[in-house]
Design a protein around this motif. Structure first.
Motif, PDB file in Angstrom:
ATOM      1  N   VAL A   1      -7.263  -7.335  13.946  1.00 38.29           N
ATOM      2  CA  VAL A   1      -7.050  -5.900  13.775  1.00 38.29           C
ATOM      3  C   VAL A   1      -6.202  -5.707  12.525  1.00 38.29           C
ATOM      4  O   VAL A   1      -5.217  -6.429  12.315  1.00 38.29           O
ATOM      5  CB  VAL A   1      -6.340  -5.305  15.012  1.00 38.29           C
ATOM      6  N   GLU A   2      -6.574  -4.746  11.693  1.00 37.75           N
ATOM      7  CA  GLU A   2      -5.811  -4.462  10.478  1.00 37.75           C
ATOM      8  C   GLU A   2      -5.197  -3.078  10.574  1.00 37.75           C
ATOM      9  O   GLU A   2      -5.883  -2.094  10.875  1.00 37.75           O
ATOM     10  CB  GLU A   2      -6.711  -4.523   9.244  1.00 37.75           C
ATOM     11  N   SER A   3      -3.891  -3.006  10.331  1.00 37.22           N
ATOM     12  CA  SER A   3      -3.193  -1.722  10.235  1.00 37.22           C
ATOM     13  C   SER A   3      -2.609  -1.581   8.839  1.00 37.22           C
ATOM     14  O   SER A   3      -2.142  -2.569   8.249  1.00 37.22           O
ATOM     15  CB  SER A   3      -2.083  -1.616  11.281  1.00 37.22           C
ATOM     16  N   GLN A   4      -2.633  -0.361   8.324  1.00 38.31           N
ATOM     17  CA  GLN A   4      -2.093  -0.087   6.994  1.00 38.31           C
ATOM     18  C   GLN A   4      -1.176   1.127   7.038  1.00 38.31           C
ATOM     19  O   GLN A   4      -1.412   2.071   7.800  1.00 38.31           O
ATOM     20  CB  GLN A   4      -3.224   0.184   5.995  1.00 38.31           C
ATOM     21  N   VAL A   5      -0.122   1.092   6.204  1.00 37.49           N
ATOM     22  CA  VAL A   5       0.734   2.255   5.984  1.00 37.49           C
ATOM     23  C   VAL A   5       0.330   2.878   4.655  1.00 37.49           C
ATOM     24  O   VAL A   5       0.349   2.211   3.615  1.00 37.49           O
ATOM     25  CB  VAL A   5       2.231   1.879   5.949  1.00 37.49           C
TER      26      VAL A   5
ATOM     27  N   ALA B   1       9.060  -1.258   3.515  1.00 42.69           N
ATOM     28  CA  ALA B   1       8.262  -1.201   2.288  1.00 42.69           C
ATOM     29  C   ALA B   1       8.704   0.026   1.500  1.00 42.69           C
ATOM     30  O   ALA B   1       9.023   1.072   2.082  1.00 42.69           O
ATOM     31  CB  ALA B   1       6.772  -1.114   2.607  1.00 42.69           C
ATOM     32  N   GLY B   2       8.738  -0.118   0.190  1.00 42.96           N
ATOM     33  CA  GLY B   2       9.123   0.993  -0.675  1.00 42.96           C
ATOM     34  C   GLY B   2       7.941   1.886  -0.979  1.00 42.96           C
ATOM     35  O   GLY B   2       6.805   1.425  -1.065  1.00 42.96           O
ATOM     36  N   VAL B   3       8.201   3.165  -1.151  1.00 44.62           N
ATOM     37  CA  VAL B   3       7.103   4.113  -1.382  1.00 44.62           C
ATOM     38  C   VAL B   3       6.485   3.941  -2.759  1.00 44.62           C
ATOM     39  O   VAL B   3       5.382   4.426  -3.012  1.00 44.62           O
ATOM     40  CB  VAL B   3       7.587   5.572  -1.210  1.00 44.62           C
ATOM     41  N   THR B   4       7.172   3.258  -3.681  1.00 46.43           N
ATOM     42  CA  THR B   4       6.623   3.070  -5.026  1.00 46.43           C
ATOM     43  C   THR B   4       6.161   1.642  -5.266  1.00 46.43           C
ATOM     44  O   THR B   4       5.890   1.256  -6.399  1.00 46.43           O
ATOM     45  CB  THR B   4       7.673   3.449  -6.083  1.00 46.43           C
ATOM     46  N   SER B   5       6.102   0.816  -4.222  1.00 50.47           N
ATOM     47  CA  SER B   5       5.663  -0.562  -4.393  1.00 50.47           C
ATOM     48  C   SER B   5       4.743  -0.947  -3.252  1.00 50.47           C
ATOM     49  O   SER B   5       4.534  -0.189  -2.312  1.00 50.47           O
ATOM     50  CB  SER B   5       6.876  -1.508  -4.429  1.00 50.47           C
ATOM     51  N   THR B   6       4.188  -2.148  -3.366  1.00 46.10           N
ATOM     52  CA  THR B   6       3.338  -2.668  -2.288  1.00 46.10           C
ATOM     53  C   THR B   6       3.932  -3.949  -1.708  1.00 46.10           C
ATOM     54  O   THR B   6       3.236  -4.715  -1.058  1.00 46.10           O
ATOM     55  CB  THR B   6       1.922  -2.951  -2.808  1.00 46.10           C
ATOM     56  N   LYS B   7       5.222  -4.160  -1.922  1.00 43.40           N
ATOM     57  CA  LYS B   7       5.887  -5.364  -1.439  1.00 43.40           C
ATOM     58  C   LYS B   7       6.368  -5.139  -0.014  1.00 43.40           C
ATOM     59  O   LYS B   7       7.188  -4.254   0.245  1.00 43.40           O
ATOM     60  CB  LYS B   7       7.053  -5.736  -2.347  1.00 43.40           C
ATOM     61  N   LEU B   8       5.867  -5.931   0.894  1.00 43.17           N
ATOM     62  CA  LEU B   8       6.259  -5.861   2.297  1.00 43.17           C
ATOM     63  C   LEU B   8       7.397  -6.848   2.528  1.00 43.17           C
ATOM     64  O   LEU B   8       7.273  -8.038   2.250  1.00 43.17           O
ATOM     65  CB  LEU B   8       5.068  -6.205   3.190  1.00 43.17           C
ATOM     66  N   VAL B   9       8.533  -6.354   3.028  1.00 43.73           N
ATOM     67  CA  VAL B   9       9.710  -7.182   3.256  1.00 43.73           C
ATOM     68  C   VAL B   9       9.929  -7.320   4.764  1.00 43.73           C
ATOM     69  O   VAL B   9      10.025  -6.319   5.478  1.00 43.73           O
ATOM     70  CB  VAL B   9      10.960  -6.562   2.598  1.00 43.73           C
TER      71      VAL B   9
END
Length: 760
Positions: free
Chosen positions: A48-52, A124-132
């Motif tokens: 299953v894939e979820s995205q923000v 995650a930052g709203v201006t990046s795609t880096k998931l921490v």
């Protein structure tokens, strides 16, 4: 079926049936962004894939005011591929949950389920795609709250068998007295469902490298899937926490609290029974608890049970702190007997209780009247107003509207200041909205859908502009669907019933179609695919194969032998009404029982053997003797339920009643071909009495096993077999049709042999 599994569903905002405004996506604190979570199944990987996804509301505002402008694109800031490992309350569960904004609107926080089944706290930052990932993969976060850049959360220890299956006597012998059967036979299966040992932690996001601080001297053994539903709110200074936890004891005086109408069986009478406080008791009484985040000390905020334990389920559990942290308001709770105004409460719950933190003295904004009328406004949310002595209560009405009641503290108590109607389905108290006027001035994103309309994201503003912003499934416009509509009828006792009727694709009036009845409930305002859940239900898939499908809403439970009889009348009257309307062939009717409604379906197969020409029983309780003996031992909720159904345990003179009415003693009457779906090892035992009896009688029966499945199927391949398997089953028995897929040839040969055997 593959298209349904791949459909991108909107997980957040999640529209809740009968809760106006629940489908609104609220903006970030600075009003610039909106975050949305979508989820889809991937058959190729069985994940299953979820995205923000984040929309910039400046672009959305321009889009609304400029008719020629194309819809702006969302930015995907996080994507997680896994699968729901644990029992879920909802179908199509996401692997990204509980999205929260940081106070400066720069970050989005959420829980992400990894491949080990643990929920990691992420940002995650709203201006990046880096998931921490903020927490390690071997701990599972169940709750969190964000205060500025400080995060307070609880997490369970790595999975262990926290319920000991027995006391070791020596290396070759174990004393199993007091153990449940699942603990003995299926410890690995139980480990994924049993209570976890939770601790509380504090984390500052800005202080990189600083270790996560463990709150000392605090631990809680609780069931994760249940506790995740309860509120968890830190004070404005992040020094104190209030959450809803299992009570440490049940005083005898608690039996004076009045249950909701029709829920007398939930009265807290057997307060001395030690099983009531066991960590695996899903009916364990809850109470609001105050926790010091420095020392870990905890105490009851209100020494009284949460009203949900006594059947008050219409109001939501909410916690809101005053801006100065000196007060907290909690909802849907009883007051301590010594503190309650007996003239005002009469043993009934307080809709919203304000508690002074220093003295723990409570005061009630209003008491419930105890009648739980369907037309009474029900609490949806609560928040402090712009002033510290104001509290706003958001209520939903029976006709789909909303009210905001504003209470003000004057002199020595709280008074109702005003009641304002709120625009339907566009408002709430979350996301910094604390009064009706500010709600009306907001730009909003919301979900629009209907029974025959797939969900899409729309935007609106206070100037009357409204446009479709995003369609997550444009491919569905190229497909034909059987039309769904609300269907209502009455049985012979003049009892009203309702359901969602789905007609076949290319329906021809005057043609009598085979019918499949699915009974549990429905969501009238949502796009219907399977009917309600993806376990065994396959409404539009069956309609595509030439069936009429009726998804019935069950009546409230009486926890008695009346329940299966009442629902037998639902089956009979629905078939008769649809036949009289010229829609269906009453000789070609199938039934699907799922969970509790398996009891209803099996009862119908026994009491009226010729009513159904095919049936499916999926992972269900049928209140049989064998299920009682296998699972009621040391499982307090099930024993209490089944004792109430029959009036007594199956011992001594009471055994005669069980042999007369319990399904397992009457399976010789069944003539209908039955497909059984067992999900997980205990479910095999749960369904074995039905399967083995029919098999020994050489009657048509099919047993399908999902070793690692969950009650509500989540993984794509499990959904595929459950739903497509049922389409094939009903096509074979009700229409005489077989799929041409060579891979299914062996299955059809087995069914053909069953049909030949049954015809002898």
């Amino acid at each position: 079926m593959a298209d349904d599994i791949a459909m991108r569903r909107i997980s957040s905002p999640l529209a809740e049936p009968s809760v106006p405004g629940s489908e609104v996506a609220w903006p970030s604190p600075n009003g610039r962004f909106v975050a949305i979570v979508t989820t889809r199944g991937m058959l190729e990987t069985d994940l299953v894939e979820s995205q923000v996804m984040v929309f910039d509301l400046r672009d959305v505002s321009n889009f609304l005011s400029t008719p020629t402008m194309s819809s702006p694109k969302a930015r995907v800031i996080a994507s997680v591929q896994s699968y729901p490992h644990h029992i879920e309350m909802n179908a199509y569960a996401p692997v990204i949950k509980d999205v929260r904004w940081s106070s400066d609107s720069a970050l989005v926080f959420f829980r992400a389920e990894n491949m080990h089944g643990n929920y990691q706290l992420c940002t995650a930052g709203v201006t990046s795609t880096k998931l921490v990932y903020l927490t390690p993969p071997n701990r599972s976060v169940n709750h969190f709250d964000v205060i500025g850049r400080t995060v307070v959360f609880n997490a369970g220890d790595p999975a262990t068998h926290l319920i000991d299956p027995g006391q070791s006597l020596n290396r070759d012998a174990v004393d199993l007295t007091g153990a449940r059967l699942q603990e003995i036979l299926f410890p690995d299966d139980l480990a994924s469902r049993e209570p976890a040992l939770f601790h509380i932690y504090v984390l500052n996001v800005d202080r990189k490298g600083q270790p996560i601080r463990l709150v000392p001297h605090y631990s809680l053994l609780d069931i994760p899937v249940l506790s995740a539903l309860y509120p968890f709110n830190a004070s404005p200074t992040a020094q104190t926490l209030v959450d809803l936890e299992p009570a440490q004891s049940v005083p005898g005086i608690w039996n004076t609290y009045a249950p909701a109408p029709g829920a007398e069986q939930l009265r807290l009478t057997d307060t001395s029974d030690p099983r009531r406080l066991r960590a695996d008791n899903i009916l364990r009484p809850l109470e609001y608890t105050l926790i010091d985040l420095k020392t870990g000390t905890e105490k009851a905020l209100l020494r009284a049970p949460n009203a949900r334990n006594l059947g008050y389920t219409a109001d939501r559990n909410r916690i809101a702190w005053s801006p100065d942290g000196k007060q907290v308001v909690v909802t849907n709770t009883f007051l301590p007997v010594a503190s309650g105004d007996s003239d005002a409460s009469d043993g009934h719950p307080c809709g919203a209780a304000v508690v002074d933190i220093a003295s723990l003295k409570p005061s009630c904004l209003y008491f419930e009247d105890g009648k739980s009328r369907s037309d009474s406004p029900r609490l949806q949310d609560i928040a402090y107003g712009k002033r510290a002595n104001e509290i706003n209560v958001l209520l939903r009405t029976s006709i789909g509207g909303q009210l905001i009641r504003t209470y003000i503290f004057r002199n020595t108590g709280w008074d109702l200041l005003s009641t304002a109607s709120v625009e339907i389905s566009r408002n709430g108290l979350e996301g910094g909205i604390d009064d009706a006027q500010s709600a009306k001035d907001s730009l909003k994103l919301f979900v629009r859908q209907g029974l025959n309309e797939p969900p899409t994201i729309w935007a609106s503003d206070n100037h009357g502009h409204e446009r479709e912003l995003w369609n997550p499934n444009p491919q569905l416009h190229q497909m034909q669907f059987g039309q769904a509509s609300l269907y209502q009828w009455k049985d012979k006792d003049d009892r009203a019933w309702s359901g969602i009727l789905i007609k076949p694709v290319n329906y021809t009036p005057g043609v009598r179609y085979p019918l499949v009845i699915q009974l549990y409930s429905y969501n009238a305002g949502e796009f219907v695919t399977d009917g309600l859940y993806p376990t065994a239900f396959a409404a539009r898939h069956l309609a595509d194969a030439g069936f009429v499908v009726l998804q019935i809403k069950k009546q409230p439970d009486t926890v008695s032998e009346q329940d299966p009889q009442i629902h037998l009348e639902a089956y009979v009257s629905a078939i008769e009404t649809l036949s009289n309307d010229g829609l269906v062939d009453r000789k070609r009717v199938g039934v699907v029982g799922f969970s509790l409604t398996c009891w209803y379906a099996i009862n119908a197969l026994i009491k009226m053997p010729s009513l159904f020409a095919a049936a499916t029983i999926a992972d269900g309780l049928d209140n049989s003797y064998m299920q009682y003996m296998l699972f009621a031992v040391e499982f307090y909720p099930l024993q209490k339920q089944m004792d109430k159904v029959r009036g007594h345990s199956p011992v001594g003179n009471s055994l005669r009643q069980w042999t007369d009415v319990a399904p397992g003693f009457n399976l010789d009457r069944i003539r209908t071909p039955v497909r059984i779906e067992a999900i997980g090892p205990p479910s095999v035992l749960q369904e074995w009495e039905l399967y083995s009896s029919l098999r020994l009688q050489q009657k048509p029966v099919d047993l399908i096993y999902f070793p690692s499945g969950t009650h509500i199927h989540q993984r794509p391949l499990e959904r595929l077999e459950s739903q497509q398997g049922n389409v094939d089953w009903f096509r074979f028995w009700l229409k005489g049709e077989e799929d041409s897929d060579p891979a299914k040839r062996a299955r059809y040969e087995q069914w053909e042999a069953m049909k030949t055997q049954a015809s002898r």
